[in-house]
Write an enzyme that holds these catalytic residues in place. Structure first.
Site, PDB file in Angstrom:
ATOM      1  N   TYR A 197     -22.043  20.554  -6.634  1.00  0.00           N
ATOM      2  CA  TYR A 197     -21.920  19.262  -5.948  1.00  0.00           C
ATOM      3  C   TYR A 197     -20.467  18.936  -5.572  1.00  0.00           C
ATOM      4  O   TYR A 197     -20.145  17.759  -5.346  1.00  0.00           O
ATOM      5  CB  TYR A 197     -22.511  18.156  -6.818  1.00  0.00           C
ATOM      6  CG  TYR A 197     -24.016  18.022  -6.687  1.00  0.00           C
ATOM      7  CD1 TYR A 197     -24.626  17.864  -5.448  1.00  0.00           C
ATOM      8  CD2 TYR A 197     -24.833  18.006  -7.812  1.00  0.00           C
ATOM      9  CE1 TYR A 197     -26.011  17.726  -5.324  1.00  0.00           C
ATOM     10  CE2 TYR A 197     -26.222  17.858  -7.705  1.00  0.00           C
ATOM     11  CZ  TYR A 197     -26.793  17.724  -6.451  1.00  0.00           C
ATOM     12  OH  TYR A 197     -28.157  17.569  -6.330  1.00  0.00           O
ATOM     13  N   ASN A 247     -34.288  12.122  -7.372  1.00  0.00           N
ATOM     14  CA  ASN A 247     -35.063  12.174  -6.129  1.00  0.00           C
ATOM     15  C   ASN A 247     -35.754  13.525  -5.938  1.00  0.00           C
ATOM     16  O   ASN A 247     -35.971  13.986  -4.820  1.00  0.00           O
ATOM     17  CB  ASN A 247     -34.188  11.809  -4.920  1.00  0.00           C
ATOM     18  CG  ASN A 247     -33.021  12.754  -4.736  1.00  0.00           C
ATOM     19  OD1 ASN A 247     -32.818  13.664  -5.535  1.00  0.00           O
ATOM     20  ND2 ASN A 247     -32.259  12.555  -3.682  1.00  0.00           N
ATOM     21  N   LYS A 295     -35.314  19.413  -8.853  1.00  0.00           N
ATOM     22  CA  LYS A 295     -34.415  18.826  -9.856  1.00  0.00           C
ATOM     23  C   LYS A 295     -35.145  18.610 -11.197  1.00  0.00           C
ATOM     24  O   LYS A 295     -36.384  18.696 -11.258  1.00  0.00           O
ATOM     25  CB  LYS A 295     -33.861  17.503  -9.315  1.00  0.00           C
ATOM     26  CG  LYS A 295     -33.014  17.675  -8.049  1.00  0.00           C
ATOM     27  CD  LYS A 295     -32.356  16.363  -7.640  1.00  0.00           C
ATOM     28  CE  LYS A 295     -31.535  16.523  -6.376  1.00  0.00           C
ATOM     29  NZ  LYS A 295     -30.761  15.305  -6.052  1.00  0.00           N
ATOM     30  N   HIS A 299     -33.561  18.914  -3.911  1.00  0.00           N
ATOM     31  CA  HIS A 299     -32.355  19.047  -3.082  1.00  0.00           C
ATOM     32  C   HIS A 299     -32.587  20.175  -2.088  1.00  0.00           C
ATOM     33  O   HIS A 299     -33.187  21.185  -2.433  1.00  0.00           O
ATOM     34  CB  HIS A 299     -31.138  19.392  -3.962  1.00  0.00           C
ATOM     35  CG  HIS A 299     -29.942  19.830  -3.167  1.00  0.00           C
ATOM     36  ND1 HIS A 299     -29.003  18.941  -2.697  1.00  0.00           N
ATOM     37  CD2 HIS A 299     -29.566  21.060  -2.708  1.00  0.00           C
ATOM     38  CE1 HIS A 299     -28.082  19.610  -2.012  1.00  0.00           C
ATOM     39  NE2 HIS A 299     -28.399  20.895  -2.005  1.00  0.00           N
ATOM     40  N   ARG A 343     -39.989  13.421  -1.124  1.00  0.00           N
ATOM     41  CA  ARG A 343     -39.425  12.284  -1.862  1.00  0.00           C
ATOM     42  C   ARG A 343     -40.265  11.032  -1.669  1.00  0.00           C
ATOM     43  O   ARG A 343     -40.413  10.218  -2.589  1.00  0.00           O
ATOM     44  CB  ARG A 343     -37.984  12.047  -1.422  1.00  0.00           C
ATOM     45  CG  ARG A 343     -37.012  13.107  -1.950  1.00  0.00           C
ATOM     46  CD  ARG A 343     -35.692  13.018  -1.257  1.00  0.00           C
ATOM     47  NE  ARG A 343     -34.660  13.891  -1.816  1.00  0.00           N
ATOM     48  CZ  ARG A 343     -33.573  14.246  -1.147  1.00  0.00           C
ATOM     49  NH1 ARG A 343     -33.378  13.818   0.097  1.00  0.00           N
ATOM     50  NH2 ARG A 343     -32.675  15.031  -1.706  1.00  0.00           N
ATOM     51  N   THR A 403     -32.762  10.524   1.331  1.00  0.00           N
ATOM     52  CA  THR A 403     -32.151  10.684   0.005  1.00  0.00           C
ATOM     53  C   THR A 403     -32.676   9.663  -0.998  1.00  0.00           C
ATOM     54  O   THR A 403     -32.957   9.997  -2.146  1.00  0.00           O
ATOM     55  CB  THR A 403     -30.616  10.553   0.125  1.00  0.00           C
ATOM     56  OG1 THR A 403     -30.159  11.480   1.111  1.00  0.00           O
ATOM     57  CG2 THR A 403     -29.924  10.851  -1.199  1.00  0.00           C
ATOM     58  N   GLU A 449     -23.795  26.887  -1.599  1.00  0.00           N
ATOM     59  CA  GLU A 449     -24.715  26.588  -2.710  1.00  0.00           C
ATOM     60  C   GLU A 449     -25.356  27.867  -3.250  1.00  0.00           C
ATOM     61  O   GLU A 449     -25.545  28.015  -4.463  1.00  0.00           O
ATOM     62  CB  GLU A 449     -25.782  25.596  -2.242  1.00  0.00           C
ATOM     63  CG  GLU A 449     -25.199  24.222  -1.960  1.00  0.00           C
ATOM     64  CD  GLU A 449     -26.163  23.295  -1.229  1.00  0.00           C
ATOM     65  OE1 GLU A 449     -25.759  22.166  -0.929  1.00  0.00           O
ATOM     66  OE2 GLU A 449     -27.325  23.689  -0.960  1.00  0.00           O
ATOM     67  N   PHE A 464     -20.565   8.217  -7.635  1.00  0.00           N
ATOM     68  CA  PHE A 464     -21.758   8.657  -8.364  1.00  0.00           C
ATOM     69  C   PHE A 464     -21.671  10.103  -8.853  1.00  0.00           C
ATOM     70  O   PHE A 464     -22.628  10.630  -9.414  1.00  0.00           O
ATOM     71  CB  PHE A 464     -23.011   8.474  -7.493  1.00  0.00           C
ATOM     72  CG  PHE A 464     -22.984   9.214  -6.166  1.00  0.00           C
ATOM     73  CD1 PHE A 464     -23.326  10.556  -6.068  1.00  0.00           C
ATOM     74  CD2 PHE A 464     -22.633   8.541  -5.006  1.00  0.00           C
ATOM     75  CE1 PHE A 464     -23.320  11.222  -4.859  1.00  0.00           C
ATOM     76  CE2 PHE A 464     -22.613   9.194  -3.776  1.00  0.00           C
ATOM     77  CZ  PHE A 464     -22.954  10.545  -3.714  1.00  0.00           C
ATOM     78  N   ARG A 518     -35.304  19.885   5.563  1.00  0.00           N
ATOM     79  CA  ARG A 518     -34.690  18.560   5.337  1.00  0.00           C
ATOM     80  C   ARG A 518     -35.659  17.447   5.736  1.00  0.00           C
ATOM     81  O   ARG A 518     -35.769  16.422   5.057  1.00  0.00           O
ATOM     82  CB  ARG A 518     -33.382  18.441   6.125  1.00  0.00           C
ATOM     83  CG  ARG A 518     -32.260  19.278   5.558  1.00  0.00           C
ATOM     84  CD  ARG A 518     -31.628  18.698   4.311  1.00  0.00           C
ATOM     85  NE  ARG A 518     -30.827  17.532   4.601  1.00  0.00           N
ATOM     86  CZ  ARG A 518     -30.080  16.889   3.704  1.00  0.00           C
ATOM     87  NH1 ARG A 518     -30.055  17.309   2.429  1.00  0.00           N
ATOM     88  NH2 ARG A 518     -29.375  15.844   4.027  1.00  0.00           N
TER      89      ARG A 518
END
Ligand code: CMP
Length: 137
Positions: free
Chosen positions: A51, A114, A11, A117, A104, A93, A128, A59, A87
């Site tokens: 998203y 964070n 990100k 993704h 993270r 998260t 995605e 959010f 993951r």
């Protein structure tokens, strides 16, 4: 044991803090292949599409604004059980609750910010990837 692919996005906070190399190195060290690496800026429209599963969440607008706020680096990560393994490697998260040793947990600061993704399922990976690559690779 099954060879899978998943989608990773570093990100804007991760790219801006120059963490991309260190983050991707973790996946290489684990034995995964990095494929189709690209860097780009999300448009607001592409971010909304990416998203879309969160569009009804409170959010959503903040999330779209944040992911569009700077350069991201996206790639496919391929290897044994990549979906669950990646993951677990990225961690919870909320960065402030993510376990030390996860990406993270080690690098993240917040919830929207964070760092990274990763797709949460094969179905998400397909959707995605279509948004980012305009095709399935
Ligand atoms: P990500 O794995 O990219 O998937 C959806 C993102 O929404 C998540 O990481 C967080 O960055 C962001 N987000 C912002 N607020 C929340 C929230 N309250 N709960 C879950 N995710 C949130």
């Amino acid at each position: 044991m099954v060879v899978e692919q998943t989608l990773l996005v570093v990100k804007p906070d991760g790219v801006g803090r120059q963490l991309t190399g260190r983050i991707l190195a973790r996946f290489e060290e684990k034995g995964f292949q990095i494929k189709n690496i690209t860097s780009f800026n999300f448009t607001i429209e592409k971010a909304q599409e990416f998203y879309a599963p969160h569009r009804d969440k409170a959010f959503f607008n903040d999330l779209v604004k944040f992911i569009s706020s700077g350069l991201v680096v996206a790639c496919i990560v391929e290897g044994t059980n990549a979906l669950i393994s990646v993951r677990l490697m990225i961690g919870a998260t909320k960065s402030f609750e993510a376990a030390p040793g996860t990406i993270r947990g080690d690098f993240g600061i917040g919830l929207t910010d964070n760092v990274i993704h990763a797709s949460d399922s094969y179905e998400s990976f397909i959707k995605e990837s279509r948004v980012i690559f305009d095709r399935i690779t």
